[in-house]
Enzyme design. Sequence first.
Site, PDB file in Angstrom:
ATOM      1  CB  ILE A 240      -0.919   0.031   1.240  1.00  0.00           C
ATOM      2  CG1 ILE A 240      -1.913  -1.141   1.216  1.00  0.00           C
ATOM      3  CG2 ILE A 240      -1.650   1.364   1.345  1.00  0.00           C
ATOM      4  CD1 ILE A 240      -2.940  -1.085   0.103  1.00  0.00           C
ATOM      5  CE  LYS A 241       2.847   7.360  -3.175  1.00  0.00           C
ATOM      6  NZ  LYS A 241       2.145   8.603  -3.510  1.00  0.00           N
ATOM      7  CD  GLN A 242      -3.073   6.821   2.199  1.00  0.00           C
ATOM      8  OE1 GLN A 242      -2.994   7.872   1.546  1.00  0.00           O
ATOM      9  NE2 GLN A 242      -4.118   6.007   2.133  1.00  0.00           N
TER      10      GLN A 242
END
Length: 358
Positions: A240-242
Amino acid sequence: MALASKSIEELLGDQAEDLLTHECETIPKDNLHLPTASYVDDVWYHSDRNPRVLRNLQALLNHGRLGGTGYLSILPVDQGVEHSGGASFAPNPDYFDPENIVKLAIEGGCNGVASTFGVLGAVARKYAHKIPFIVKINHNELMTYPNTYDQIMFGSVERAYEMGAAAVGATIYFGSPESSRQIQEVARAFERAHELGLATILWCYTRNSAFKVDGTDYHASADLTGQANHLGVTIQADIIKQKQPTNNGGYKALNMGDSAYGKLDEDIYDELATDHPIDLTRYQVANCYMGRAGLINSGGSSGENDFAQAVRTAVINKRAGGMGLISGRKAFQRPLKEGVKILNFIQDVYLDDDITVA
């Protein structure tokens, strides 16, 4: 050789003691699945991911200066579509040439390079075997007048596979009117990617004008971004890129007055997080199945004090239990040597054994 701790402290300035000594008393680190050299064996081996996916996840984790640590440093350059080529590359026109993007990732010691079908396809035969490719399969294009904000597919997973990619990446604008369609499109694409053996990385962005309440922007609030992460891992994103959280209370703000939005529990704010940036980011990690999917935070836009901001973001991510950083504009909107230097500074945080999980 890793950057000396003294230099990291100098870059952190008056925040050094707070960020480097903070102990998280919300979600214990012992509850997390933390990045390690054996992360694929310890975590993903037990999932339904097939051996080809495991091989490509391991290839990402084994490459570059952070190879074998369990951490990731990824160079993303899709801004030529997302923000327009002129706006993105005017500070350094060399990056209109796709080869220079890949060269920066290699010289910067990154685990992988993420970019568009066009960029990576233009140099695939020369570089796909030299650094893991992450093909971004959807984008928000800014040519429609007036501008609209919607992630649309720019190619197929099969094309990325034929290119020799190790992974595909996609963005969903959670909270937007188009999010239901985007969730379904990306879920199907990720299912196909896993069938072909490609790892999957999801940019879990929140987007809705209603997320700005009384002058406060909650697009990066821990509760809203945490739920975006949780939806991302639900459609089986491996990583996940956040955006790193800057505040909390998005759900509460959207439930003021006569409005009603989503579901919340006060424990989100009283027990599972504080206002400390490491605790806020820990809540994001928790929503990634307690770290079963790795959380990588974005490095943010380029501006003043890029080196200090990048190191700060990396320290917070690592100490929260995250898996690394994905930093683009801070690196490519400057001369090559400076771009390499900023990527190395980020990596040095993850290579420093004195910087531990809070």
